[in-house]
Design a protein around this motif. Sequence first.
Motif, PDB file in Angstrom:
ATOM      1  N   HIS A  94     -13.046 -10.204  29.669  1.00 32.14           N
ATOM      2  CA  HIS A  94     -12.066  -9.142  29.412  1.00 32.14           C
ATOM      3  C   HIS A  94     -11.029  -9.097  30.541  1.00 32.14           C
ATOM      4  O   HIS A  94      -9.823  -8.976  30.271  1.00 32.14           O
ATOM      5  N   THR A 103     -10.553   1.487  29.186  1.00 29.20           N
ATOM      6  CA  THR A 103     -11.414   0.532  28.504  1.00 29.20           C
ATOM      7  C   THR A 103     -12.297  -0.204  29.496  1.00 29.20           C
ATOM      8  O   THR A 103     -13.487  -0.409  29.267  1.00 29.20           O
ATOM      9  N   ILE A 104     -11.718  -0.599  30.624  1.00 30.32           N
ATOM     10  CA  ILE A 104     -12.486  -1.295  31.664  1.00 30.32           C
ATOM     11  C   ILE A 104     -13.582  -0.378  32.211  1.00 30.32           C
ATOM     12  O   ILE A 104     -14.735  -0.794  32.379  1.00 30.32           O
ATOM     13  N   GLU A 118     -12.363   5.274  22.416  1.00 30.96           N
ATOM     14  CA  GLU A 118     -13.012   5.855  23.587  1.00 30.96           C
ATOM     15  C   GLU A 118     -12.936   7.376  23.631  1.00 30.96           C
ATOM     16  O   GLU A 118     -13.591   8.004  24.457  1.00 30.96           O
ATOM     17  N   LYS A 137     -16.513  -0.152  29.879  1.00 32.13           N
ATOM     18  CA  LYS A 137     -17.333  -1.360  29.930  1.00 32.13           C
ATOM     19  C   LYS A 137     -18.225  -1.365  31.168  1.00 32.13           C
ATOM     20  O   LYS A 137     -19.410  -1.725  31.106  1.00 32.13           O
ATOM     21  N   ARG A 167     -28.781  -7.815  27.305  1.00 34.32           N
ATOM     22  CA  ARG A 167     -27.594  -6.965  27.230  1.00 34.32           C
ATOM     23  C   ARG A 167     -26.804  -6.994  28.537  1.00 34.32           C
ATOM     24  O   ARG A 167     -25.572  -6.956  28.529  1.00 34.32           O
ATOM     25  N   GLY A 178     -23.111  -8.165  28.871  1.00 42.65           N
ATOM     26  CA  GLY A 178     -22.168  -7.193  29.415  1.00 42.65           C
ATOM     27  C   GLY A 178     -21.345  -7.747  30.558  1.00 42.65           C
ATOM     28  O   GLY A 178     -20.126  -7.562  30.606  1.00 42.65           O
ATOM     29  N   GLY A 181     -20.936   1.321  30.910  1.00 38.49           N
ATOM     30  CA  GLY A 181     -21.936   0.869  29.946  1.00 38.49           C
ATOM     31  C   GLY A 181     -22.862  -0.168  30.546  1.00 38.49           C
ATOM     32  O   GLY A 181     -24.082  -0.146  30.320  1.00 38.49           O
ATOM     33  N   LEU A 182     -22.299  -1.070  31.339  1.00 32.02           N
ATOM     34  CA  LEU A 182     -23.103  -2.093  32.019  1.00 32.02           C
ATOM     35  C   LEU A 182     -24.038  -1.458  33.046  1.00 32.02           C
ATOM     36  O   LEU A 182     -25.224  -1.822  33.140  1.00 32.02           O
ATOM     37  N   GLY A 238     -19.038 -10.444  29.231  1.00 29.63           N
ATOM     38  CA  GLY A 238     -17.984  -9.815  28.456  1.00 29.63           C
ATOM     39  C   GLY A 238     -16.949  -9.142  29.341  1.00 29.63           C
ATOM     40  O   GLY A 238     -15.741  -9.202  29.067  1.00 29.63           O
ATOM     41  N   LEU A 239     -17.410  -8.508  30.416  1.00 34.81           N
ATOM     42  CA  LEU A 239     -16.484  -7.867  31.350  1.00 34.81           C
ATOM     43  C   LEU A 239     -15.596  -8.906  32.031  1.00 34.81           C
ATOM     44  O   LEU A 239     -14.380  -8.718  32.161  1.00 34.81           O
ATOM     45  N   TYR A 252      -7.892   1.030  21.450  1.00 35.74           N
ATOM     46  CA  TYR A 252      -8.892   1.235  22.492  1.00 35.74           C
ATOM     47  C   TYR A 252      -9.019   2.722  22.839  1.00 35.74           C
ATOM     48  O   TYR A 252     -10.121   3.247  22.986  1.00 35.74           O
TER      49      TYR A 252
END
Length: 303
Positions: free
Chosen positions: A166, A133-134, A196, A137, A155, A159, A140-141, A162-163, A192
């Motif tokens: 998290h 999951t990390i 993914e 993220k 974004r 991001g 995606g960033l 949010g990271l 999760y």
Amino acid sequence: MKKNLRAEFTKRQYMLSEDFEIYYYNDRNLPQGKIHMHGYHEFYFFLEGDVSIRIEDQIWELRPGDIVLIPPRTYHQAVIHDSGRPYRRFVLWISEEYCNQLRELSEDYLYFMKHVSDTGEYIIHNDVIAFNTIQAKVFGLLEEIHGQRFGKNVRIALGINGLIIHLNRIIYDQRHIKYSEDGNNLYQNLIYYIEEHLEEVLTLDVIANEFFVSKYHISHIFKDSMGISVHQYILKKRLFACKEALLGNANISEVYQSFGFKDYSSFYRAFKKEFGVSPKEFKDTKFELKAQCLGAYKKDKIR
């Protein structure tokens, strides 16, 4: 995709940005670095390699999934034991000024940093599911940073924040929630993992092997938490993912193959049962509605 996001390694130990910088490194045959310190927070995500990390006067062996937080003005060094092996990691630098800005929003952003300061525990360990999951993220960033899409800066800010939250949530949960196969951790990690890997083979046996628990136990936990079976949940997630893709005018044959359906007939039956129309009927209807809305919009503009 990941190759395009890879950064060339540099020995630079100062930030070019006033806020944060994030990099994905994938190297071989790197020379041994020197012990050093810097004036910003460094999050180090270890993906692969034969590496230890020295922080002040202690050395820790690293394993994939480890996250290290190195506070400002703390001496540290990555010790590479086998430079011929792939050495992959993410590195996130956050300035003290940016941390102060986050503190004004909420102290929750700095929970991990305070934990390290209070305990001297620089490293947290993750199971493969949590770390997947990390990684998602972070990639995606990085894709957002390297792209040129509308709203890019917004974004990126969302991001990175949010990271950070998290990561703080992970360390908080590790300290306050005793891990149990019967607790919420297993259920959340299962959710999760499914999200993914929708495009991959997702049998109960495959998932059980990832979690190192019996498939019967996973079935029981999932049924108690969700009220439906793992298979039913995966099917619904795939169908709604296909539905969203069709709304974006994607090709039907590409859609069902992209989200794990083996053939069109099984996809057709499942889609019609779930939504009451066939994939083609749904796609055509949405296209007609869009055309009608666009026509009405153009008429209003002319008036």
